[in-house]
Design a protein around this motif. Structure first.
Motif, mmCIF file in Angstrom:
data_model
loop_
_atom_site.group_PDB
_atom_site.id
_atom_site.type_symbol
_atom_site.label_atom_id
_atom_site.label_comp_id
_atom_site.label_asym_id
_atom_site.label_seq_id
_atom_site.Cartn_x
_atom_site.Cartn_y
_atom_site.Cartn_z
ATOM 1 N N SER A 1 -110.402 76.229 -78.284
ATOM 2 C CA SER A 1 -111.738 75.897 -77.798
ATOM 3 C C SER A 1 -112.556 77.170 -77.681
ATOM 4 O O SER A 1 -112.023 78.202 -77.274
ATOM 5 C CB SER A 1 -111.673 75.201 -76.434
ATOM 6 O OG SER A 1 -112.970 74.861 -75.982
ATOM 7 N N TYR B 1 -113.950 72.321 -79.966
ATOM 8 C CA TYR B 1 -112.606 71.917 -79.574
ATOM 9 C C TYR B 1 -111.815 71.590 -80.838
ATOM 10 O O TYR B 1 -112.318 70.903 -81.734
ATOM 11 C CB TYR B 1 -112.613 70.677 -78.680
ATOM 12 C CG TYR B 1 -113.166 70.903 -77.294
ATOM 13 C CD1 TYR B 1 -114.426 70.441 -76.950
ATOM 14 C CD2 TYR B 1 -112.419 71.573 -76.322
ATOM 15 C CE1 TYR B 1 -114.940 70.633 -75.676
ATOM 16 C CE2 TYR B 1 -112.932 71.772 -75.043
ATOM 17 C CZ TYR B 1 -114.187 71.298 -74.736
ATOM 18 O OH TYR B 1 -114.692 71.500 -73.476
ATOM 19 N N THR C 1 -110.871 71.045 -71.484
ATOM 20 C CA THR C 1 -112.278 71.316 -71.221
ATOM 21 C C THR C 1 -112.469 72.809 -70.984
ATOM 22 O O THR C 1 -111.791 73.383 -70.136
ATOM 23 C CB THR C 1 -112.784 70.544 -70.004
ATOM 24 O OG1 THR C 1 -112.572 69.137 -70.196
ATOM 25 C CG2 THR C 1 -114.271 70.787 -69.794
ATOM 26 N N SER D 1 -115.001 75.885 -69.792
ATOM 27 C CA SER D 1 -116.176 76.088 -68.952
ATOM 28 C C SER D 1 -116.323 77.567 -68.653
ATOM 29 O O SER D 1 -115.361 78.332 -68.775
ATOM 30 C CB SER D 1 -116.076 75.283 -67.659
ATOM 31 O OG SER D 1 -114.965 75.692 -66.894
#
Length: 126
Positions: free
Chosen positions: A49, A60, A69, A71
């Motif tokens: 990612s 991704y 995920t 961030s």
């Protein structure tokens, strides 16, 4: 010079979760991408990612979509990778990397990144 330090790896059972952190220090590019990569024994390093400095473009790998995920907390100069529903195939050394480049969100290649952390081991047991 940029320094990257990964943390958060460990041993987890299949279906479990881990959160990796990548703390950046030193020279910070104005426009940069930062990414997570992994390398399993006997396999090539692959992009997991990546995120642009603006956060507008995110990539991704197909194998992690819907489970991982990425961030970024710019105030802390830290990028995270939340990994849920882990599978044994996710077992690898995970690295973060950064460089001054734009990413489109459709690709994230290890060869495009010049500054790397030391890696953190993630092991998922079945």
């Amino acid at each position: 010079e940029v320094q990257l330090v990964e943390s958060g790896g460990g041993l987890v059972q299949a279906g479990g979760s881990l959160r990796l952190s990548c703390a950046r220090s030193g020279f910070i590019f104005d426009d940069y991408a930062i990414g997570w990569f992994r390398q399993a024994p006997g396999k090539e390093r692959e992009g997991v990612s990546c995120i642009s400095s603006s956060g507008d473009n995110i990539y991704y790998a197909d194998s992690v979509k819907g489970r991982f995920t990425i961030s970024s907390d710019n105030a802390k100069n830290t990028v995270y990778l939340q990994m849920n529903s882990l599978k044994p195939d996710d077992t690898a050394v995970y690295y973060c990397a950064t460089d001054s480049l734009e990413i489109s969100g459709s690709t994230c290649k290890p060869g495009d990144f010049g500054s790397w952390g030391q890696g953190t081991q993630v092991t998922v047991s079945s």
